[in-house]
Design a protein around this motif. Structure first.
Motif, short mmCIF file in Angstrom:
data_model
loop_
_atom_site.label_atom_id
_atom_site.label_comp_id
_atom_site.label_asym_id
_atom_site.label_seq_id
_atom_site.Cartn_x
_atom_site.Cartn_y
_atom_site.Cartn_z
N LYS A 25 4.43 -6.88 15.46
CA LYS A 25 4.88 -5.42 14.67
C LYS A 25 3.70 -4.90 13.63
CE LYS A 25 5.49 -7.20 10.12
NZ LYS A 25 4.57 -6.83 9.02
N TYR A 26 3.69 -3.90 13.24
CA TYR A 26 2.59 -3.30 12.29
C TYR A 26 3.56 -2.41 11.26
CZ TYR A 26 -1.82 -1.15 11.11
OH TYR A 26 -3.04 -0.51 10.45
N ASP A 27 3.46 -2.64 10.02
CA ASP A 27 4.27 -1.88 9.07
C ASP A 27 4.18 -0.40 9.14
OD1 ASP A 27 5.16 -4.42 8.29
OD2 ASP A 27 5.03 -4.09 6.12
N LEU A 28 5.09 0.39 8.99
CA LEU A 28 4.97 1.87 8.86
C LEU A 28 4.20 2.27 7.77
CD1 LEU A 28 5.22 4.64 9.91
CD2 LEU A 28 7.47 4.76 8.51
N GLU A 29 4.09 1.23 6.91
CA GLU A 29 3.40 1.61 5.32
C GLU A 29 1.80 1.27 5.78
OE1 GLU A 29 3.05 -1.69 2.35
OE2 GLU A 29 3.13 -0.17 0.87
N SER A 30 1.70 0.24 6.68
CA SER A 30 0.24 -0.16 7.08
C SER A 30 -0.38 1.05 7.63
CB SER A 30 -0.08 -1.34 7.91
OG SER A 30 0.55 -2.35 7.11
N PHE A 31 0.40 1.76 8.77
CA PHE A 31 -0.12 2.84 9.52
C PHE A 31 -0.33 4.09 8.56
CE2 PHE A 31 0.91 6.04 12.61
CZ PHE A 31 -0.33 6.03 13.56
N HIS A 32 0.83 4.51 7.78
CA HIS A 32 0.50 5.58 6.87
C HIS A 32 -0.46 5.60 6.00
CE1 HIS A 32 3.04 8.61 4.34
NE2 HIS A 32 1.83 9.04 4.41
N LYS A 33 -0.48 4.43 5.11
CA LYS A 33 -1.53 4.24 4.01
C LYS A 33 -2.80 3.95 4.61
CE LYS A 33 1.18 2.92 0.08
NZ LYS A 33 0.36 3.71 -0.96
N GLY A 34 -2.85 3.57 5.83
CA GLY A 34 -4.22 3.27 6.66
C GLY A 34 -4.78 4.43 7.01
N MET A 35 -4.14 5.43 7.50
CA MET A 35 -4.55 6.74 7.57
C MET A 35 -5.02 7.39 6.76
SD MET A 35 -1.97 8.50 10.55
CE MET A 35 -0.45 8.19 9.66
N ARG A 36 -4.29 7.22 5.22
CA ARG A 36 -4.81 7.83 4.14
C ARG A 36 -6.00 7.14 3.52
NH1 ARG A 36 -0.91 10.76 0.81
NH2 ARG A 36 -1.95 9.60 -0.79
N SER A 37 -6.04 5.86 3.58
CA SER A 37 -7.19 5.22 3.25
C SER A 37 -8.58 5.49 3.98
CB SER A 37 -6.89 3.74 3.35
OG SER A 37 -5.75 3.01 2.89
N TRP A 38 -8.66 5.51 5.05
CA TRP A 38 -9.62 6.18 5.88
C TRP A 38 -10.00 7.45 5.56
CZ3 TRP A 38 -12.62 2.59 7.38
CH2 TRP A 38 -12.10 1.36 8.16
N ALA A 39 -8.94 8.41 5.48
CA ALA A 39 -9.37 9.87 4.55
C ALA A 39 -10.18 9.64 3.58
CB ALA A 39 -8.00 10.62 4.66
N ARG A 40 -9.56 8.78 2.68
CA ARG A 40 -10.28 8.69 1.47
C ARG A 40 -11.62 8.15 1.46
NH1 ARG A 40 -6.85 8.86 -3.17
NH2 ARG A 40 -4.58 8.60 -2.77
N ILE A 41 -11.74 6.97 2.37
CA ILE A 41 -13.37 6.36 2.63
C ILE A 41 -14.09 7.40 3.14
CG2 ILE A 41 -14.26 4.40 3.60
CD1 ILE A 41 -11.52 2.94 3.78
N LEU A 42 -13.64 8.24 4.15
CA LEU A 42 -14.75 9.03 4.60
C LEU A 42 -15.36 10.03 3.46
CD1 LEU A 42 -13.04 10.10 8.21
CD2 LEU A 42 -15.12 8.54 7.63
N ALA A 43 -14.12 10.39 2.67
CA ALA A 43 -14.46 11.32 1.46
C ALA A 43 -15.64 10.35 0.51
CB ALA A 43 -13.34 11.71 0.58
N ALA A 44 -15.25 9.34 0.30
CA ALA A 44 -16.15 8.42 -0.54
C ALA A 44 -17.45 8.08 -0.20
CB ALA A 44 -15.46 7.10 -0.89
N LEU A 45 -17.78 8.07 1.31
CA LEU A 45 -18.91 7.71 1.89
C LEU A 45 -19.96 9.08 2.00
CD1 LEU A 45 -17.87 4.97 4.46
CD2 LEU A 45 -19.00 4.79 2.29
N THR A 46 -19.46 10.11 1.73
CA THR A 46 -20.22 11.21 2.15
C THR A 46 -21.32 11.47 1.08
OG1 THR A 46 -18.67 12.54 0.92
CG2 THR A 46 -18.47 12.50 3.42
#
Ligand code: BES
Ligand code: ZN
Length: 456
Positions: free
Chosen positions: A435-456
């Motif tokens: 299984k994969y927690d819905l929280e992992s999926f949801h916050k995972g997407m949000r985490s990458w969005a933030r990381i992309l912003a942080a790495l620019t």
């Protein structure tokens, strides 16, 4: 602010993102089993199409094994190379699944909502967190915040046989400023983490042959050598009574943990009792002079993954088997050399063979451990972004598993890998009811969005 809009877009699109992931999960891309070859191909096709739907120019690239998927998207800022794998582990024992492993479901459990099915956590759910973050950026801003290359493999779960030749042949295309890998877990299921150490892997299959055919154990029992007994004896000598591996030279290149790393790990306060309790165990069974975290992250291991021979069906058959087989794998650390260890293992086994027995070896995967220097301002930025999303301080941790590509990024491309994943300890990777927690999926997407912003 643009990041806020991207995060809101992710929140609003969760149902659609789940629909897309479930389509991918329905494709049974088991890489190790030739019966699923076309399924692997279909998974690659699906990913190409999905990447193209967000404007990432993608292609399926043939290899002698399963295809790679490579996509490119222009953008300003640093060049990031994202890696994930679309292949999954076999599903046996099938009878232990509560549902069809390839008919994914959203389920309510005592611990929250989960996505259930093979590949939800390893690695389709994880790789889609990144692709969905790109989709949201593109939808909101019309462009990605970084130049991005997507690199998806279909053989990770079977030792990545095509990976090195492919990377060697496409070095210039793949080389980037930083590689992102989403195939790891969080610390104790609650602390987001960057993995700075992964163990390497050596896999070897062994077949011992005695008599020329299976024999009646009444006619021949006693006078004839039994290959299962021979194999068992060999396996029993691979560890000593303290849990150390006995293969000559096995510990060459195994480093002691630095004081700094030791202090960092001590501060994590790992609850090994809880970790073991989750799987109905209680006592750390590795090298007895090592801490539980060392056992799982920084010490090498030797495990028998499977052993078979003779009659194992219903009822009983008094047979004296002609052959006995085992699959044995090793987790490697530091500078341990998988090929040297393979030779030493073969030498040791060959020496132990009694008269009339022969042995055949089949080499499977071999990859070195990977140690990543986290002293890099981009790691700090990513750590910060993770902490903001999850509202707890993110941590640097080790990882007991193996992701061969991380080391190849360093050695072949000269590109630093940044390993971030959102798995939880109870995801049942490689097991029934993954299984994969819905929280992992949801916050995972949000985490990458933030990381992309942080790495620019
Ligand atoms: N996602 C795992 C690796 C992993 C597991 C990392 C747990 C961190 C925590 C990966 O897909 C995997 O299972 N890899 C195999 C590689 C092997 C076949 C070379 C593994 O570790 O057994
Ligand atoms: Zn994986």
């Amino acid at each position: 602010m643009s990041l806020t809009a991207v995060l809101s877009r992710i929140d609003a699109d969760v149902p659609q993102a789940l629909d897309r992931l479930f389509e991918l999960l329905r494709i049974p891309s088991i890489s190790t089993d030739p019966a699923f070859r076309t399924a692997c191909d279909r998974a690659a096709d699906w990913l190409v199409k999905d990447l193209e739907s967000i404007g990432i120019a993608a292609e399926k690239r043939v290899t002698p094994g399963h295809p790679m998927v490579v996509g490119h998207a222009d953008g300003s800022g640093p060049h990031l190379l994202f890696y994930g794998h679309y292949d999954v582990q076999p599903v046996d024992p099938l009878e232990l699944w509560d549902n069809d492993p390839f008919d994914p479901k959203l389920e309510d459990t005592a611990k929250g909502r989960v996505l259930r099915g093979r590949g939800t956590a390893d690695d389709k759910g994880q790789l889609m967190t990144f692709i969905e973050a790109c989709r949201a950026w593109k939808a909101e801003q019309g462009t990605l915040p970084c130049k991005i290359t997507i690199f998806l493999e279909g053989e990770e779960e079977s030792g990545s046989p095509s990976l090195v030749p492919f990377m060697e042949a496409h070095k210039d295309e793949l080389r980037a400023d930083l590689a992102l890998i989403c195939d790891t877990a969080m610390f104790e299921s609650k602390t987001p983490a960057i993995v700075t150490m992964l163990r390497g892997m050596l896999q070897e299959e062994i077949t011992i042959t005695g008599p020329d055919k299976d024999l009646h154990s009444g006619y021949y029992g006693g006078i004839a050598i039994n290959p299962i007994r021979v194999l068992s004896q060999i396996i029993a000598t691979l560890h000593d009574e303290t849990g150390r591996v006995t293969i000559p030279g096995f510990y060459d290149g195994v480093p002691e943990l630095s004081d700094q790393m030791q202090a960092q790990w001590d501060a994590l306060g790992f609850d090994h009792a809880a970790f073991l309790r989750d799987v109905d165990l209680s006592v750390p069974a590795g090298e007895q002079d090592r801490t539980p975290l060392e056992m799982t992250w920084s010490r090498p291991t030797c495990e028998v993954n499977g052993i078979w021979g003779g009659y194992t069906g219903e009822g009983f058959k008094t047979v004296l088997p002609a052959q006995a087989h085992a699959k044995i794998s090793f987790r490697l650390v530091g500078d341990q050399d998988p090929l040297k260890i393979r030779e030493a293992l073969r030498g040791m086994i060959t020496k132990m063979l009694p008269a009339d027995c022969s042995v055949a070896f089949t080499a499977h995967g071999a990859s070195k451990a990977c140690v990543i220097d986290a002293d890099d301002p981009r790691f700090e930025k990513a750590l910060q972004a993770l902490s903001e999303e999850w509202q707890v301080p993110a941590a640097y941790i080790g990882g007991g598993g193996s992701i061969p590509v991380a080391g190849y990024f360093q050695d072949i491309l000269g590109t630093t890998p940044l390993l971030i994943g959102f798995g939880k300890d109870d995801d049942a990777l490689h097991s029934p009811n993954e299984k994969y927690d819905l929280e992992s999926f949801h916050k995972g997407m949000r985490s990458w969005a933030r990381i992309l912003a942080a790495l620019t």
